[in-house]
Design a protein around this motif. Structure first.
Motif, PDB file in Angstrom:
ATOM      1  N   THR A 168       0.822  -1.216   0.000  1.00 33.57           N
ATOM      2  CA  THR A 168       0.000   0.000   0.000  1.00 33.57           C
ATOM      3  C   THR A 168       0.854   1.263   0.000  1.00 33.57           C
ATOM      4  N   GLN A 207      -5.235 -10.147   2.033  1.00 31.98           N
ATOM      5  CA  GLN A 207      -5.145  -8.736   1.654  1.00 31.98           C
ATOM      6  C   GLN A 207      -4.836  -8.551   0.175  1.00 31.98           C
ATOM      7  N   GLN A 216      -7.748  -7.346  -2.013  1.00 30.15           N
ATOM      8  CA  GLN A 216      -8.144  -5.936  -1.989  1.00 30.15           C
ATOM      9  C   GLN A 216      -7.093  -5.016  -2.603  1.00 30.15           C
ATOM     10  N   ASN A 217      -5.836  -5.493  -2.689  1.00 30.98           N
ATOM     11  CA  ASN A 217      -4.779  -4.560  -3.081  1.00 30.98           C
ATOM     12  C   ASN A 217      -4.199  -4.817  -4.468  1.00 30.98           C
TER      13      ASN A 217
END
Length: 478
Positions: free
Chosen positions: A53, A294, A297-298
């Motif tokens: 992120t 994760q 989502q990324n």
């Protein structure tokens, strides 16, 4: 009585055809099987902070590299092509949205017509007056000013589902663009680190050439003093030439790598400025991979695959609606007259309103094929999504292990380089003291050069592995 029986039979047959037309073919619909592990193999952490992120501008701490990436994001032709595909997707959404709204057309037409005297229309024109005291003009003019509207009632949500599918496809194209940005940033950074490695390799060769040249001068003096033969001089000189020759291959690799960056940047030749490779870690500390879930989502490619899967499900509903009746309303309002003078008169007003219901009854092969193809594409989208998830997990796992292994490899090779670098001076001193022959000096120098080259390549692998881990976690597009 006979007519009533025929009418009843036709009614039964019609009902049977309609019921048969509404019968749907059997298709398969596959559910997604997402069974990601809770942790990456070899790790068991509940830390959900994710390095992927981190914005790429913060991740890279080299101003020259940041400038190159900026240029590529502005000029790369492939990225521009994808941006145009996004525009196509946006227009497709507009088109689908417009399909379930009424269509209204307005127009003005004019013309004339002459009917034959011995035709039905000709006979009517002869027998009647178009207006009291006025025969039909020959030819008969016709002026029409009208608006027409049609509206398909979206009873089965066919049109709305088609619009939703277009929206999902549009959003998927945006995620595709984000994934392309990730790939582009990674390619630019990889090429940049390769250039640094080649620069470092040239420095290693230049240092080795200097050492070998000095040694060759000593050997030549030894030969002049009749302490060694011409064979020793030849072997040392051949080793020096071999090292010098390595430079040309590296310089060619530098040219090709610079041109690859030019291509990715969408620019013609210019000097690629770069900093000197250092031992500083590329990764910000601490660097965390988070947990596998994760990735959903990324990573843009996983989000793209998920959106395409949802769109494929809606496309099945759209194809299914083709088997059901469609309802349409049509209406028209306007003025029509044989003379423009009377065109806007209340007596010239015309209007119509109609409704129709249509559905396929016989020969439905085309819509059956569309329906079955939609089913096959939905199953294909599921497999594509599951494959993308598995690939993403394995990519992260490979890079996590690579960081650990290349770190240990670098530490081991660094000790070897230090030992062999010290051995060069030792071998020269032993040779001067007649306690080692020239072959040992040659071998020591060769091994020292090779170990430094290996260390340089391991350092590049370290950087690329850390870069690939950042990309695998979904970094680089934000």
């Amino acid at each position: 009585m006979k007519n009533n029986n025929i009418l009843s039979l036709l009614t039964v047959l019609s009902a049977g055809l309609i019921l048969n037309a509404c019968k749907l073919p059997v298709i398969s619909i596959k559910d997604t099987n997402i069974s990601l592990p809770l942790f990456y193999t070899g790790t068991a952490t509940t830390d959900t902070s994710l390095a992927g992120t981190i914005a790429w501008r913060k991740y890279f701490n080299d101003p020259f590299l940041i400038s190159l990436i900026d240029t590529a994001l502005q000029n790369n032709q492939e990225l521009r092509i994808i941006l145009q595909e996004i525009e196509v997707g946006k227009n497709e959404v507009k088109a689908r949205r417009g399909e379930y709204l009424p269509f209204v057309n307005a127009g003005f037409t004019t013309g004339f017509e002459k009917s034959g005297q011995y035709t039905r229309n000709g006979a009517v024109e002869e027998a009647l007056e178009i207006k009291e005291g006025h025969k039909f003009p020959k030819p008969l003019p016709d002026v029409l000013l009208a608006a027409n509207a049609s509206w398909e009632l979206d009873v089965w949500k066919k049109l709305r589902n088609a619009k939703k599918s277009a929206v999902l496809s549009y959003l998927a194209s945006i995620e595709g663009k984000n994934f392309m940005v990730t790939q582009l940033v990674s390619e630019i950074a990889s090429a940049y680190y390769e250039l640094q490695t080649f620069d470092n390799l040239l420095n290693i060769l230049n240092s080795s050439i200097e050492i070998q040249s000095n040694t060759l001068s000593v050997i030549r003096k030894e030969k002049d003093a009749a302490k060694v033969s011409q064979l020793a001089v030849n072997r040392f000189e051949a080793q020096l030439l071999n090292t010098q020759n390595l430079q040309y291959s590296i310089r060619q690799q530098i040219v090709e790598t610079e041109n690859r960056i030019h291509f990715l940047s969408g620019k013609y030749l210019s000097k690629i400025q770069r900093s000197v490779m250092t031992d500083n870690p590329l990764l910000p500390e601490p660097f965390t991979a988070g947990i596998p879930s994760q990735l959903l989502q990324n990573r843009p490619d996983l989000k793209q695959a998920a959106l395409e899967l949802e769109a494929s499900k809606l496309n099945i509903e759209v194809a299914k609606a083709n088997f059901y009746p469609s309802f349409r309303l049509t209406a028209g309002l306007g003025f029509q007259s044989f003379n423009p003078v009377f065109l806007l008169s209340p007596a010239s007003v015309l209007y119509n309103l109609a409704g129709d219901i249509t559905m396929p009854v016989i020969n439905r092969n085309a819509i059956q094929a569309i329906y079955q193809n939609a089913s096959a594409k939905q199953i294909q989208a599921v497999y594509n999504y599951e494959r993308a998830i598995l690939k993403a997990y394995i990519e992260v796992l490979n890079q996590l292990n690579g960081i650990d292994n290349y770190t240990k490899s670098y530490q081991t090779k660094e000790r070897e380089v230090n030992i062999l670098s010290n051995s060069i001076a030792i071998s020269n001193n032993l040779y001067r003291a007649a306690r080692a022959d020239y072959a040992e000096v040659l071998l020591t120098q060769k091994e020292a050069i090779e170990s430094k080259i290996d260390l340089n390549e391991i350092q590049l692998k370290q950087k690329l592995t850390k870069l690939n881990l950042y990309k695998s976690l979904g970094g680089g597009w934000n």
